[in-house]
Scaffold this motif. Structure first.
Motif, PDB file in Angstrom:
ATOM      1  N   ASN A  41      40.346  47.629  -1.381  1.00  0.00           N
ATOM      2  CA  ASN A  41      40.029  47.148  -2.733  1.00  0.00           C
ATOM      3  C   ASN A  41      41.029  46.113  -3.255  1.00  0.00           C
ATOM      4  OD1 ASN A  41      37.784  49.060  -3.014  1.00  0.00           O
ATOM      5  ND2 ASN A  41      39.407  50.615  -3.145  1.00  0.00           N
ATOM      6  N   GLN A  42      41.718  45.440  -2.329  1.00  0.00           N
ATOM      7  CA  GLN A  42      42.641  44.388  -2.721  1.00  0.00           C
ATOM      8  C   GLN A  42      42.568  43.246  -1.702  1.00  0.00           C
ATOM      9  OE1 GLN A  42      46.679  45.417  -3.882  1.00  0.00           O
ATOM     10  NE2 GLN A  42      46.115  47.552  -4.178  1.00  0.00           N
ATOM     11  N   ASP A  43      42.829  42.032  -2.188  1.00  0.00           N
ATOM     12  CA  ASP A  43      42.910  40.892  -1.278  1.00  0.00           C
ATOM     13  C   ASP A  43      44.187  40.992  -0.457  1.00  0.00           C
ATOM     14  OD1 ASP A  43      40.617  39.974  -2.440  1.00  0.00           O
ATOM     15  OD2 ASP A  43      41.583  38.404  -3.631  1.00  0.00           O
ATOM     16  N   VAL A  44      44.051  40.802   0.852  1.00  0.00           N
ATOM     17  CA  VAL A  44      45.219  40.789   1.731  1.00  0.00           C
ATOM     18  C   VAL A  44      45.189  39.472   2.503  1.00  0.00           C
ATOM     19  CG1 VAL A  44      46.494  41.946   3.557  1.00  0.00           C
ATOM     20  CG2 VAL A  44      45.099  43.291   1.971  1.00  0.00           C
ATOM     21  N   ASN A  45      46.195  38.657   2.294  1.00  0.00           N
ATOM     22  CA  ASN A  45      46.287  37.356   2.961  1.00  0.00           C
ATOM     23  C   ASN A  45      47.095  37.505   4.243  1.00  0.00           C
ATOM     24  OD1 ASN A  45      45.014  35.453   0.922  1.00  0.00           O
ATOM     25  ND2 ASN A  45      46.528  36.509  -0.346  1.00  0.00           N
ATOM     26  N   ILE A  46      46.477  37.123   5.339  1.00  0.00           N
ATOM     27  CA  ILE A  46      47.028  37.390   6.673  1.00  0.00           C
ATOM     28  C   ILE A  46      47.195  36.084   7.427  1.00  0.00           C
ATOM     29  CG2 ILE A  46      46.623  38.586   8.866  1.00  0.00           C
ATOM     30  CD1 ILE A  46      44.799  40.503   7.175  1.00  0.00           C
ATOM     31  N   GLU A  47      48.237  36.024   8.239  1.00  0.00           N
ATOM     32  CA  GLU A  47      48.455  34.865   9.107  1.00  0.00           C
ATOM     33  C   GLU A  47      48.725  35.352  10.525  1.00  0.00           C
ATOM     34  OE1 GLU A  47      50.816  31.028   8.208  1.00  0.00           O
ATOM     35  OE2 GLU A  47      52.212  32.291   9.342  1.00  0.00           O
ATOM     36  N   CYS A  48      48.003  34.762  11.482  1.00  0.00           N
ATOM     37  CA  CYS A  48      48.238  35.047  12.896  1.00  0.00           C
ATOM     38  C   CYS A  48      48.746  33.772  13.559  1.00  0.00           C
ATOM     39  CB  CYS A  48      46.951  35.502  13.579  1.00  0.00           C
ATOM     40  SG  CYS A  48      46.272  37.058  12.929  1.00  0.00           S
ATOM     41  N   LYS A  49      49.657  33.936  14.512  1.00  0.00           N
ATOM     42  CA  LYS A  49      50.222  32.760  15.166  1.00  0.00           C
ATOM     43  C   LYS A  49      50.459  33.040  16.648  1.00  0.00           C
ATOM     44  CE  LYS A  49      55.026  33.858  13.925  1.00  0.00           C
ATOM     45  NZ  LYS A  49      56.261  33.351  13.263  1.00  0.00           N
ATOM     46  N   ILE A  50      50.533  31.946  17.393  1.00  0.00           N
ATOM     47  CA  ILE A  50      50.798  32.044  18.820  1.00  0.00           C
ATOM     48  C   ILE A  50      52.296  31.936  19.055  1.00  0.00           C
ATOM     49  CG2 ILE A  50      50.484  29.558  19.157  1.00  0.00           C
ATOM     50  CD1 ILE A  50      49.536  32.337  21.649  1.00  0.00           C
ATOM     51  N   ASN A  51      52.804  32.742  19.977  1.00  0.00           N
ATOM     52  CA  ASN A  51      54.228  32.739  20.309  1.00  0.00           C
ATOM     53  C   ASN A  51      54.376  32.498  21.814  1.00  0.00           C
ATOM     54  OD1 ASN A  51      55.448  34.089  17.637  1.00  0.00           O
ATOM     55  ND2 ASN A  51      53.594  35.195  18.206  1.00  0.00           N
ATOM     56  N   ALA A  52      55.175  31.505  22.153  1.00  0.00           N
ATOM     57  CA  ALA A  52      55.435  31.226  23.562  1.00  0.00           C
ATOM     58  C   ALA A  52      56.782  30.522  23.665  1.00  0.00           C
ATOM     59  CB  ALA A  52      54.331  30.356  24.170  1.00  0.00           C
ATOM     60  N   ASN A  53      57.427  30.690  24.819  1.00  0.00           N
ATOM     61  CA  ASN A  53      58.762  30.110  24.956  1.00  0.00           C
ATOM     62  C   ASN A  53      58.737  28.622  25.280  1.00  0.00           C
ATOM     63  OD1 ASN A  53      57.839  30.275  27.571  1.00  0.00           O
ATOM     64  ND2 ASN A  53      59.341  31.798  28.233  1.00  0.00           N
ATOM     65  N   ASN A  54      57.545  28.013  25.335  1.00  0.00           N
ATOM     66  CA  ASN A  54      57.484  26.557  25.502  1.00  0.00           C
ATOM     67  C   ASN A  54      56.498  25.916  24.528  1.00  0.00           C
ATOM     68  OD1 ASN A  54      55.116  27.458  26.654  1.00  0.00           O
ATOM     69  ND2 ASN A  54      55.197  26.040  28.377  1.00  0.00           N
ATOM     70  N   ILE A  55      56.121  26.646  23.482  1.00  0.00           N
ATOM     71  CA  ILE A  55      55.262  26.095  22.436  1.00  0.00           C
ATOM     72  C   ILE A  55      56.058  26.072  21.139  1.00  0.00           C
ATOM     73  CG2 ILE A  55      53.184  26.431  21.050  1.00  0.00           C
ATOM     74  CD1 ILE A  55      51.815  27.637  23.419  1.00  0.00           C
ATOM     75  N   PRO A  56      56.242  24.916  20.524  1.00  0.00           N
ATOM     76  CA  PRO A  56      57.014  24.836  19.276  1.00  0.00           C
ATOM     77  C   PRO A  56      56.409  25.731  18.199  1.00  0.00           C
ATOM     78  CG  PRO A  56      56.602  22.643  20.170  1.00  0.00           C
ATOM     79  CD  PRO A  56      55.772  23.601  20.973  1.00  0.00           C
ATOM     80  N   ALA A  57      57.237  26.175  17.290  1.00  0.00           N
ATOM     81  CA  ALA A  57      56.788  27.079  16.233  1.00  0.00           C
ATOM     82  C   ALA A  57      55.978  26.372  15.167  1.00  0.00           C
ATOM     83  CB  ALA A  57      57.999  27.753  15.585  1.00  0.00           C
ATOM     84  N   GLY A  58      55.946  25.059  15.170  1.00  0.00           N
ATOM     85  CA  GLY A  58      55.225  24.301  14.151  1.00  0.00           C
ATOM     86  C   GLY A  58      56.089  23.180  13.633  1.00  0.00           C
TER      87      GLY A  58
END
Length: 285
Positions: free
Chosen positions: A248-265
Protein backbone atom coordinates in the motif's frame (compact mmCIF):
# COMPACT_ATOMS: atom_id res chain seq x y z
CA UNK A 1 -4.37 43.59 -85.82
CA UNK A 2 -1.57 43.53 -83.24
CA UNK A 3 -3.32 40.79 -81.36
CA UNK A 4 -3.77 38.73 -84.49
CA UNK A 5 -0.04 39.21 -85.22
CA UNK A 6 0.98 38.06 -81.73
CA UNK A 7 -1.32 35.07 -82.01
CA UNK A 8 0.27 34.18 -85.34
CA UNK A 9 3.76 34.45 -83.87
CA UNK A 10 2.87 32.04 -81.05
CA UNK A 11 1.39 29.56 -83.49
CA UNK A 12 4.49 29.80 -85.64
CA UNK A 13 6.73 29.29 -82.60
CA UNK A 14 4.87 26.13 -81.61
CA UNK A 15 4.86 24.78 -85.16
CA UNK A 16 6.52 26.47 -88.11
CA UNK A 17 5.32 24.74 -91.28
CA UNK A 18 7.93 26.52 -93.46
CA UNK A 19 10.99 25.30 -91.50
CA UNK A 20 9.18 22.32 -89.98
CA UNK A 21 10.30 23.34 -86.49
CA UNK A 22 8.47 22.41 -83.28
CA UNK A 23 9.12 24.80 -80.37
CA UNK A 24 12.03 26.27 -82.29
CA UNK A 25 13.77 22.99 -83.07
CA UNK A 26 13.70 20.60 -85.98
CA UNK A 27 13.08 16.87 -85.52
CA UNK A 28 16.79 16.06 -85.86
CA UNK A 29 17.66 18.73 -83.28
CA UNK A 30 15.13 17.33 -80.84
CA UNK A 31 16.41 13.82 -81.47
CA UNK A 32 20.00 14.82 -80.76
CA UNK A 33 19.22 16.65 -77.54
CA UNK A 34 17.01 13.79 -76.26
CA UNK A 35 19.75 11.31 -77.13
CA UNK A 36 22.27 13.44 -75.21
CA UNK A 37 20.12 13.50 -72.05
CA UNK A 38 19.37 9.78 -72.37
CA UNK A 39 23.08 8.95 -72.50
CA UNK A 40 23.83 11.46 -69.71
CA UNK A 41 21.29 9.99 -67.27
CA UNK A 42 22.25 6.41 -68.15
CA UNK A 43 25.84 7.37 -67.28
CA UNK A 44 24.75 8.90 -63.94
CA UNK A 45 22.65 5.83 -63.09
CA UNK A 46 25.55 3.54 -63.98
CA UNK A 47 27.98 5.59 -61.89
CA UNK A 48 25.60 5.44 -58.91
CA UNK A 49 25.09 1.68 -59.32
CA UNK A 50 28.86 1.12 -59.54
CA UNK A 51 29.45 3.21 -56.41
CA UNK A 52 26.79 1.29 -54.47
CA UNK A 53 28.22 -2.04 -55.67
CA UNK A 54 31.75 -1.15 -54.55
CA UNK A 55 30.47 0.06 -51.17
CA UNK A 56 28.40 -3.09 -50.60
CA UNK A 57 31.47 -5.25 -51.24
CA UNK A 58 33.05 -3.73 -48.12
CA UNK A 59 30.12 -4.67 -45.87
CA UNK A 60 29.68 -7.85 -43.88
CA UNK A 61 26.13 -9.23 -43.88
CA UNK A 62 26.64 -10.73 -40.43
CA UNK A 63 28.51 -7.98 -38.60
CA UNK A 64 28.36 -4.18 -38.89
CA UNK A 65 31.55 -2.61 -40.20
CA UNK A 66 31.19 0.26 -37.74
CA UNK A 67 29.40 0.23 -34.43
CA UNK A 68 29.31 2.29 -31.27
CA UNK A 69 31.48 0.72 -28.60
CA UNK A 70 29.04 0.72 -25.71
CA UNK A 71 31.00 0.34 -22.50
CA UNK A 72 27.80 0.15 -20.44
CA UNK A 73 24.90 -1.88 -21.87
CA UNK A 74 21.35 -0.80 -21.17
CA UNK A 75 18.93 -2.81 -19.00
CA UNK A 76 15.29 -3.72 -19.53
CA UNK A 77 12.71 -5.15 -17.13
CA UNK A 78 9.74 -7.38 -17.83
CA UNK A 79 6.87 -6.91 -17.42
CA UNK A 80 7.00 -3.28 -18.47
CA UNK A 81 3.46 -2.05 -18.03
CA UNK A 82 4.10 1.30 -19.67
CA UNK A 83 6.83 3.77 -20.57
CA UNK A 84 6.75 5.12 -17.02
CA UNK A 85 8.09 1.79 -15.68
CA UNK A 86 5.41 1.43 -13.04
CA UNK A 87 4.10 -1.90 -11.76
CA UNK A 88 0.99 -1.17 -9.74
CA UNK A 89 -1.70 -3.70 -8.86
CA UNK A 90 -4.08 -4.93 -6.17
CA UNK A 91 -3.76 -8.48 -4.89
CA UNK A 92 -7.54 -8.58 -4.40
CA UNK A 93 -8.22 -7.62 -8.03
CA UNK A 94 -7.22 -10.44 -10.37
CA UNK A 95 -7.55 -8.32 -13.48
CA UNK A 96 -5.04 -5.78 -12.15
CA UNK A 97 -2.18 -8.30 -11.98
CA UNK A 98 -3.16 -11.05 -14.42
CA UNK A 99 -1.88 -8.95 -17.33
CA UNK A 100 1.59 -9.00 -15.75
CA UNK A 101 1.54 -12.79 -15.48
CA UNK A 102 0.36 -13.11 -19.08
CA UNK A 103 3.10 -10.75 -20.27
CA UNK A 104 5.76 -12.85 -18.52
CA UNK A 105 4.27 -16.05 -19.97
CA UNK A 106 4.55 -14.63 -23.48
CA UNK A 107 8.05 -13.31 -22.89
CA UNK A 108 9.37 -16.59 -21.45
CA UNK A 109 7.74 -18.96 -23.96
CA UNK A 110 10.85 -19.03 -26.23
CA UNK A 111 12.83 -20.11 -23.14
CA UNK A 112 10.85 -23.32 -22.62
CA UNK A 113 13.27 -26.20 -22.08
CA UNK A 114 11.91 -28.12 -25.08
CA UNK A 115 12.35 -25.13 -27.40
CA UNK A 116 15.88 -24.46 -26.17
CA UNK A 117 16.90 -28.10 -26.49
CA UNK A 118 15.72 -28.07 -30.10
CA UNK A 119 17.44 -24.84 -31.15
CA UNK A 120 20.47 -24.33 -28.95
CA UNK A 121 23.61 -25.98 -27.66
CA UNK A 122 24.57 -27.12 -24.16
CA UNK A 123 27.58 -24.92 -23.47
CA UNK A 124 30.28 -25.22 -20.84
CA UNK A 125 29.36 -22.82 -18.00
CA UNK A 126 31.58 -20.08 -16.60
CA UNK A 127 33.63 -19.47 -19.74
CA UNK A 128 33.13 -17.42 -22.88
CA UNK A 129 31.69 -19.30 -25.86
CA UNK A 130 33.92 -17.81 -28.54
CA UNK A 131 33.45 -18.89 -32.16
CA UNK A 132 36.00 -17.01 -34.22
CA UNK A 133 36.20 -17.02 -38.02
CA UNK A 134 39.06 -18.78 -39.81
CA UNK A 135 40.56 -15.99 -41.87
CA UNK A 136 38.19 -15.20 -44.72
CA UNK A 137 36.11 -18.30 -43.96
CA UNK A 138 33.11 -17.22 -41.90
CA UNK A 139 32.09 -19.49 -39.07
CA UNK A 140 28.38 -18.92 -39.68
CA UNK A 141 25.78 -19.60 -38.51
CA UNK A 142 27.19 -19.56 -35.03
CA UNK A 143 25.78 -21.73 -32.26
CA UNK A 144 23.95 -20.31 -29.27
CA UNK A 145 23.81 -21.53 -25.69
CA UNK A 146 20.66 -22.80 -24.05
CA UNK A 147 18.95 -20.65 -21.48
CA UNK A 148 16.14 -22.68 -19.94
CA UNK A 149 13.38 -20.93 -18.06
CA UNK A 150 13.65 -23.55 -15.30
CA UNK A 151 16.85 -21.72 -14.25
CA UNK A 152 14.57 -18.94 -12.98
CA UNK A 153 13.06 -21.38 -10.44
CA UNK A 154 10.34 -19.57 -8.42
CA UNK A 155 10.08 -16.93 -11.16
CA UNK A 156 9.91 -19.36 -14.08
CA UNK A 157 6.12 -19.52 -14.13
CA UNK A 158 6.28 -23.32 -13.98
CA UNK A 159 5.69 -23.90 -10.27
CA UNK A 160 3.73 -20.69 -9.80
CA UNK A 161 1.93 -19.58 -12.93
CA UNK A 162 1.10 -16.25 -11.32
CA UNK A 163 4.79 -15.35 -10.77
CA UNK A 164 4.06 -14.36 -7.17
CA UNK A 165 1.74 -11.49 -8.11
CA UNK A 166 -1.31 -13.07 -6.50
CA UNK A 167 0.54 -13.45 -3.18
CA UNK A 168 2.07 -9.98 -3.16
CA UNK A 169 5.55 -11.42 -3.89
CA UNK A 170 6.02 -10.43 -7.53
CA UNK A 171 8.82 -11.37 -9.88
CA UNK A 172 10.47 -9.14 -12.43
CA UNK A 173 12.77 -10.31 -15.22
CA UNK A 174 15.89 -8.35 -16.18
CA UNK A 175 17.89 -8.57 -19.38
CA UNK A 176 20.85 -6.64 -20.77
CA UNK A 177 20.70 -5.05 -24.19
CA UNK A 178 22.66 -6.91 -26.84
CA UNK A 179 26.09 -5.51 -27.73
CA UNK A 180 28.05 -7.29 -30.45
CA UNK A 181 31.39 -8.58 -29.23
CA UNK A 182 30.95 -7.49 -25.61
CA UNK A 183 32.78 -9.60 -23.02
CA UNK A 184 31.34 -8.55 -19.65
CA UNK A 185 33.45 -9.56 -16.70
CA UNK A 186 37.07 -10.67 -16.64
CA UNK A 187 39.20 -13.20 -14.76
CA UNK A 188 36.24 -15.54 -14.72
CA UNK A 189 34.04 -13.11 -12.76
CA UNK A 190 30.58 -12.95 -14.35
CA UNK A 191 28.46 -9.80 -14.27
CA UNK A 192 25.60 -9.80 -11.77
CA UNK A 193 22.51 -7.76 -10.95
CA UNK A 194 21.70 -6.04 -7.69
CA UNK A 195 18.45 -4.28 -6.87
CA UNK A 196 17.75 -1.88 -4.06
CA UNK A 197 15.48 0.96 -3.01
CA UNK A 198 16.00 4.60 -3.75
CA UNK A 199 17.18 6.58 -0.70
CA UNK A 200 13.70 7.65 0.36
CA UNK A 201 12.42 4.04 0.37
CA UNK A 202 15.26 2.28 2.18
CA UNK A 203 13.07 0.63 4.81
CA UNK A 204 10.32 -0.52 2.39
CA UNK A 205 11.90 -3.06 0.07
CA UNK A 206 12.44 -6.06 2.36
CA UNK A 207 14.12 -9.30 1.32
CA UNK A 208 14.94 -10.18 -2.30
CA UNK A 209 15.63 -13.49 -4.00
CA UNK A 210 17.64 -13.73 -7.23
CA UNK A 211 17.45 -16.42 -9.90
CA UNK A 212 19.93 -17.70 -11.02
CA UNK A 213 21.65 -17.48 -7.62
CA UNK A 214 23.39 -14.15 -6.99
CA UNK A 215 21.70 -12.69 -10.06
CA UNK A 216 24.54 -13.64 -12.43
CA UNK A 217 24.69 -13.58 -16.22
CA UNK A 218 26.81 -16.61 -17.01
CA UNK A 219 29.86 -15.97 -19.19
CA UNK A 220 28.89 -18.71 -21.64
CA UNK A 221 26.29 -16.42 -23.25
CA UNK A 222 29.01 -14.06 -24.46
CA UNK A 223 30.18 -12.79 -26.84
CA UNK A 224 27.13 -12.03 -28.95
CA UNK A 225 27.87 -12.10 -32.69
CA UNK A 226 24.84 -10.36 -34.17
CA UNK A 227 21.32 -11.21 -35.25
CA UNK A 228 22.25 -12.72 -38.62
CA UNK A 229 25.31 -14.62 -37.47
CA UNK A 230 23.62 -15.99 -34.34
CA UNK A 231 20.02 -16.50 -35.37
CA UNK A 232 18.89 -18.53 -32.35
CA UNK A 233 20.64 -16.47 -29.69
CA UNK A 234 18.75 -16.44 -26.39
CA UNK A 235 19.62 -13.57 -24.10
CA UNK A 236 20.40 -14.62 -20.54
CA UNK A 237 17.96 -13.42 -17.90
CA UNK A 238 17.94 -12.65 -14.21
CA UNK A 239 14.77 -12.81 -12.12
CA UNK A 240 14.23 -10.86 -8.92
CA UNK A 241 11.49 -11.83 -6.47
CA UNK A 242 10.30 -9.34 -3.86
CA UNK A 243 9.48 -11.46 -0.80
CA UNK A 244 8.13 -8.94 1.73
CA UNK A 245 7.95 -5.51 0.19
CA UNK A 246 5.90 -2.89 2.05
CA UNK A 247 2.30 -2.95 0.83
CA UNK A 248 0.00 0.00 0.00
CA UNK A 249 2.94 2.33 -0.58
CA UNK A 250 5.02 3.41 -3.56
CA UNK A 251 8.46 1.81 -3.53
CA UNK A 252 11.04 3.22 -5.94
CA UNK A 253 13.56 0.59 -6.96
CA UNK A 254 16.77 0.64 -8.97
CA UNK A 255 18.53 -2.39 -10.44
CA UNK A 256 22.02 -2.21 -11.90
CA UNK A 257 24.62 -4.38 -13.54
CA UNK A 258 27.89 -5.03 -11.71
CA UNK A 259 31.03 -6.26 -13.42
CA UNK A 260 34.74 -5.77 -12.94
CA UNK A 261 35.15 -4.39 -16.47
CA UNK A 262 31.93 -2.37 -16.84
CA UNK A 263 32.05 1.23 -15.56
CA UNK A 264 29.56 2.12 -12.84
CA UNK A 265 28.11 4.95 -14.94
CA UNK A 266 28.91 8.49 -15.88
CA UNK A 267 27.45 11.97 -15.75
CA UNK A 268 26.51 11.91 -19.43
CA UNK A 269 24.20 8.91 -19.02
CA UNK A 270 23.19 8.23 -15.45
CA UNK A 271 20.83 5.44 -16.53
CA UNK A 272 23.39 3.38 -18.45
CA UNK A 273 23.72 -0.08 -16.94
CA UNK A 274 20.73 0.42 -14.65
CA UNK A 275 16.96 0.64 -14.69
CA UNK A 276 14.56 2.30 -12.25
CA UNK A 277 10.89 1.56 -11.72
CA UNK A 278 8.10 2.02 -9.19
CA UNK A 279 6.43 -0.95 -7.53
CA UNK A 280 3.20 -0.63 -5.56
CA UNK A 281 1.29 -3.60 -4.19
CA UNK A 282 -2.13 -2.73 -2.82
CA UNK A 283 -3.84 -5.21 -0.51
CA UNK A 284 -6.96 -3.20 0.33
CA UNK A 285 -10.13 -2.94 -1.71
Amino acid sequence: MAKDGEKGEWKEYIWNPRTREFLGRTASSWGLILLFYLIFYIFLAGLFALTMYVMLQTLDDHKPTWQDRLSIPGMVIKPNADEAFEIVYNTQDTESWDMFAQALDKFLSPYNDSVQAQKNYECTPDQYFEQEDSGDVKNNPKRSCQFNRTVLEDCSGIHDRYYGYRDGKPCIIIKLNRVIGMLPGKDGQPPFVTCGPKKEDTDKIGELAYFPPNGTFNLMYYPYYGKKAQVNYSQPLVAVKFLNITANQDVNIECKINANNIPAGNERDKFAGRVSFKLRINTKN
